[in-house]
Design a protein around this motif. Structure first.
Motif, mmCIF file in Angstrom:
data_model
loop_
_atom_site.group_PDB
_atom_site.id
_atom_site.type_symbol
_atom_site.label_atom_id
_atom_site.label_comp_id
_atom_site.label_asym_id
_atom_site.label_seq_id
_atom_site.Cartn_x
_atom_site.Cartn_y
_atom_site.Cartn_z
ATOM 1 N N ILE A 36 0.842 -1.192 0.000
ATOM 2 C CA ILE A 36 0.000 0.000 0.000
ATOM 3 C C ILE A 36 0.875 1.239 0.000
ATOM 4 C CG2 ILE A 36 -1.702 1.320 1.313
ATOM 5 C CD1 ILE A 36 -2.899 -1.298 2.253
ATOM 6 N N HIS A 37 0.660 2.095 -0.985
ATOM 7 C CA HIS A 37 1.423 3.334 -1.124
ATOM 8 C C HIS A 37 0.518 4.510 -0.769
ATOM 9 C CE1 HIS A 37 4.709 1.213 -3.303
ATOM 10 N NE2 HIS A 37 3.703 0.492 -3.808
ATOM 11 N N GLU A 38 0.586 4.945 0.467
ATOM 12 C CA GLU A 38 -0.194 6.105 0.888
ATOM 13 C C GLU A 38 0.510 7.376 0.434
ATOM 14 O OE1 GLU A 38 -2.519 4.560 4.840
ATOM 15 O OE2 GLU A 38 -0.452 5.235 5.117
ATOM 16 N N GLY A 39 -0.260 8.433 0.261
ATOM 17 C CA GLY A 39 0.326 9.691 -0.210
ATOM 18 C C GLY A 39 0.696 9.669 -1.680
ATOM 19 N N GLN A 40 0.024 8.816 -2.461
ATOM 20 C CA GLN A 40 0.278 8.728 -3.900
ATOM 21 C C GLN A 40 -1.052 8.905 -4.640
ATOM 22 O OE1 GLN A 40 3.301 8.456 -5.550
ATOM 23 N NE2 GLN A 40 4.153 8.805 -3.502
ATOM 24 N N THR A 41 -1.162 10.018 -5.349
ATOM 25 C CA THR A 41 -2.405 10.407 -6.005
ATOM 26 C C THR A 41 -2.313 10.144 -7.503
ATOM 27 O OG1 THR A 41 -2.575 12.204 -4.387
ATOM 28 C CG2 THR A 41 -4.069 12.274 -6.290
ATOM 29 N N ALA A 42 -3.078 9.193 -7.992
ATOM 30 C CA ALA A 42 -3.043 8.873 -9.424
ATOM 31 C C ALA A 42 -3.419 10.100 -10.245
ATOM 32 C CB ALA A 42 -3.989 7.724 -9.725
ATOM 33 N N LYS A 43 -2.600 10.368 -11.270
ATOM 34 C CA LYS A 43 -2.825 11.543 -12.122
ATOM 35 C C LYS A 43 -3.033 11.160 -13.578
ATOM 36 C CE LYS A 43 -0.654 15.848 -13.673
ATOM 37 N NZ LYS A 43 0.594 16.666 -13.657
ATOM 38 N N ASP A 44 -2.141 10.320 -14.102
ATOM 39 C CA ASP A 44 -2.186 9.947 -15.517
ATOM 40 C C ASP A 44 -2.036 8.446 -15.679
ATOM 41 O OD1 ASP A 44 -2.305 12.620 -16.645
ATOM 42 O OD2 ASP A 44 -0.238 12.838 -15.937
ATOM 43 N N LEU A 45 -2.738 7.910 -16.672
ATOM 44 C CA LEU A 45 -2.571 6.521 -17.061
ATOM 45 C C LEU A 45 -1.656 6.462 -18.273
ATOM 46 C CD1 LEU A 45 -6.296 5.352 -16.810
ATOM 47 C CD2 LEU A 45 -4.544 5.313 -15.025
ATOM 48 N N VAL A 46 -0.619 5.667 -18.193
ATOM 49 C CA VAL A 46 0.311 5.515 -19.305
ATOM 50 C C VAL A 46 -0.223 4.412 -20.220
ATOM 51 C CG1 VAL A 46 2.680 5.002 -19.995
ATOM 52 C CG2 VAL A 46 2.233 6.228 -17.843
ATOM 53 N N ILE A 47 -0.619 4.802 -21.419
ATOM 54 C CA ILE A 47 -1.242 3.864 -22.358
ATOM 55 C C ILE A 47 -0.463 3.854 -23.666
ATOM 56 C CG2 ILE A 47 -3.363 3.314 -23.624
ATOM 57 C CD1 ILE A 47 -4.842 4.900 -21.379
ATOM 58 N N GLU A 48 -0.091 2.679 -24.105
ATOM 59 C CA GLU A 48 0.628 2.514 -25.364
ATOM 60 C C GLU A 48 -0.122 1.495 -26.222
ATOM 61 O OE1 GLU A 48 4.607 1.352 -24.516
ATOM 62 O OE2 GLU A 48 5.042 3.123 -23.274
ATOM 63 N N ARG A 49 -0.518 1.942 -27.414
ATOM 64 C CA ARG A 49 -1.233 1.066 -28.341
ATOM 65 C C ARG A 49 -2.444 0.417 -27.671
ATOM 66 N NH1 ARG A 49 3.770 -1.931 -31.586
ATOM 67 N NH2 ARG A 49 4.766 0.010 -32.336
ATOM 68 N N LYS A 50 -3.196 1.250 -26.971
ATOM 69 C CA LYS A 50 -4.431 0.839 -26.297
ATOM 70 C C LYS A 50 -4.198 -0.206 -25.202
ATOM 71 C CE LYS A 50 -7.384 1.838 -30.277
ATOM 72 N NZ LYS A 50 -8.448 1.325 -31.175
ATOM 73 N N GLN A 51 -2.975 -0.244 -24.675
ATOM 74 C CA GLN A 51 -2.632 -1.144 -23.580
ATOM 75 C C GLN A 51 -2.100 -0.317 -22.413
ATOM 76 O OE1 GLN A 51 -2.533 -4.815 -23.235
ATOM 77 N NE2 GLN A 51 -2.155 -4.175 -21.120
ATOM 78 N N LEU A 52 -2.701 -0.472 -21.234
ATOM 79 C CA LEU A 52 -2.204 0.245 -20.064
ATOM 80 C C LEU A 52 -0.857 -0.311 -19.642
ATOM 81 C CD1 LEU A 52 -3.659 2.071 -17.417
ATOM 82 C CD2 LEU A 52 -2.627 0.021 -16.465
ATOM 83 N N LYS A 53 0.079 0.582 -19.369
ATOM 84 C CA LYS A 53 1.429 0.177 -18.991
ATOM 85 C C LYS A 53 1.798 0.582 -17.565
ATOM 86 C CE LYS A 53 2.704 -1.676 -22.934
ATOM 87 N NZ LYS A 53 3.069 -3.120 -23.036
ATOM 88 N N ALA A 54 1.289 1.736 -17.131
ATOM 89 C CA ALA A 54 1.707 2.242 -15.826
ATOM 90 C C ALA A 54 0.752 3.337 -15.378
ATOM 91 C CB ALA A 54 3.136 2.780 -15.883
ATOM 92 N N VAL A 55 0.907 3.742 -14.130
ATOM 93 C CA VAL A 55 0.146 4.852 -13.564
ATOM 94 C C VAL A 55 1.129 5.879 -13.011
ATOM 95 C CG1 VAL A 55 -1.518 5.562 -11.792
ATOM 96 C CG2 VAL A 55 -1.814 3.371 -12.984
ATOM 97 N N LYS A 56 0.947 7.147 -13.409
ATOM 98 C CA LYS A 56 1.758 8.242 -12.887
ATOM 99 C C LYS A 56 0.993 8.949 -11.780
ATOM 100 C CE LYS A 56 4.292 9.418 -17.147
ATOM 101 N NZ LYS A 56 4.578 10.508 -18.123
ATOM 102 N N THR A 57 1.719 9.409 -10.764
ATOM 103 C CA THR A 57 1.076 10.115 -9.661
ATOM 104 C C THR A 57 1.483 11.586 -9.639
ATOM 105 O OG1 THR A 57 2.831 9.690 -8.031
ATOM 106 C CG2 THR A 57 1.125 7.996 -8.303
#
Length: 394
Positions: free
Chosen positions: A170-191
């Motif tokens: 659990i990562h507290e203090g991390q607010t999801a901001k952007d979804l990293v999507i490549e070729r309609k595939q989710l790769k990561a989440v930026k905070t």
């Protein structure tokens, strides 16, 4: 660190799915903007109703029935009374056979059809068993000993601790901001805090923030605010169990419901389950208006006269993530691989906590589940009707 499944949000949808997926041996991470429970989250409260009464809706009735079994098991697992089975009381201003009391009538029939020994009450019964209630206003009632309330904030904290023992990071203090999507595939989440969390699959379970993290959801859901009041009664015994259980006061027509005296907080909690006020979870202030306070006082003056002039200890606005039809939204994103959504609590998700995690995990794994079709990604419009029969939308 790369996660097989990354969950965005540590509320009731997020934390229950984290537990269910960790038990299925996934490497699970969870992001939350603040501590868990989040100070302003809908799930962070002293109490939420647990009830089977859903009018004629058989699906939610069965979900709630199984959830109550789950709440009992959680009490045993955690060796702590998080769920208080003190009973649930429906009050009606008219006979349950009248058109005005369709929710109560259908709920009573559903209970009887499934073998639950609920007790129908007349004015004299109400006066005898529940003296705080103005029995000249309420013509009939129905008391079901199966039901009550859960200490919701404590529950979320306990479930988060339990998730950690299962290996959830659990990562507290991390607010999801952007979804990293490549070729309609989710790769990561930026905070917002500048971190990147790679994953194979992400679940957006961000409550009121979900339709802003995924703007396409704004076509199908809205965020609404609902007032909650803590009142200090002059006579606590009058409002303590068994003199008062959890109750709804002609809820489909008024929206009002409440809880008995809370011995730890020293208050009676009153709230309203209605259309609410559309709010932005970050940009708008969450303030209970003087007009809302006046409506609450007016309700109490007729329903619970001895509480009408009680001092207000605390008020808050509880945010619902309201889908336009009032059903949960649990499904894979139709256009982005590796992304699913679990949100749309619409004011009644907490009571379903023991069954939500397994449902969400089944959806993620594309396994069969008798409930998931109800909550799939769907087309809604401004003409879509909200379907929960207990909700007052007048």
């Amino acid at each position: 660190m790369h996660y097989e499944i990354l969950i965005i949000g540590g509320g009731v949808f997020g934390i229950t799915s984290a537990i269910a997926l960790a038990k299925r041996q996934y490497k699970v991470g969870l992001l939350n903007p603040d501590q868990i429970p989040h100070p302003t989250a809908a799930s962070n409260d002293i109490s939420k109703i647990v009830r089977m009464e859903y009018g004629s809706d058989e699906l939610y009735f069965e979900m709630a029935r199984q959830s109550i079994e789950g709440w009992r098991k959680w009490n045993e697992l955690f060796q702590e009374e998080l769920y208080h089975e003190i009973g649930f009381l429906m009050l009606g201003q008219q006979s349950f056979e009248s058109d005005e009391q369709q929710f109560e009538r259908a709920s009573l029939r559903q209970l009887k059809a499934n073998g639950f020994a609920s007790k129908k009450l007349n004015c004299a019964d109400l006066q005898k068993y529940f003296p705080a209630i103005n029995s000249t206003i309420y013509k009939e009632g129905c008391f079901n000993p199966v039901g009550g309330y859960v200490e919701s904030g404590r529950t979320i904290k306990r479930l988060a601790d339990y998730a950690k023992t299962l290996g959830v990071r659990i990562h507290e203090g991390q607010t999801a901001k952007d979804l990293v999507i490549e070729r309609k595939q989710l790769k990561a989440v930026k905070t917002r805090e500048g971190n990147i969390f790679p994953c194979d699959h992400a679940i957006v379970a961000a409550g009121a923030h979900s339709p802003y993290l995924l703007p396409e959801l704004q076509l199908t859901m809205k965020v609404t605010g609902h007032p909650i009041f803590w009142l200090k009664p002059k006579n606590p015994d009058l409002f303590s169990t068994p003199n008062l259980p959890v109750f709804t006061a002609d809820i489909a027509n008024t929206g009002w419901y409440g809880f008995p005296y809370h011995p730890k907080q020293g208050i009676v909690k009153i709230a309203n389950h209605s259309a609410g006020q559309i709010l932005h979870p970050e940009k708008d202030e969450r303030i209970v208006s003087e007009a809302a306070i006046e409506k609450m006082r007016t309700f109490l003056s007729t329903a619970f006269p001895s509480l009408a002039d009680a001092s207000i200890v605390y008020t808050r606005i509880c945010l619902y993530t309201d889908t336009l039809d009032g059903h949960f939204w649990i499904d894979h994103h139709p256009k982005i691989k590796g992304l699913s959504v679990s949100t749309g609590g619409s004011g009644h998700a907490m009571k379903m906590a023991p069954v939500l995690g397994g449902l969400i995990a089944d959806v993620v794994e594309r396994k069969s589940n008798v409930w998931k079709q109800q909550f799939q990604w769907r087309r809604l419009s401004e003409h879509t009707l909200q379907k929960e029969e207990a909700r007052n939308l007048a």
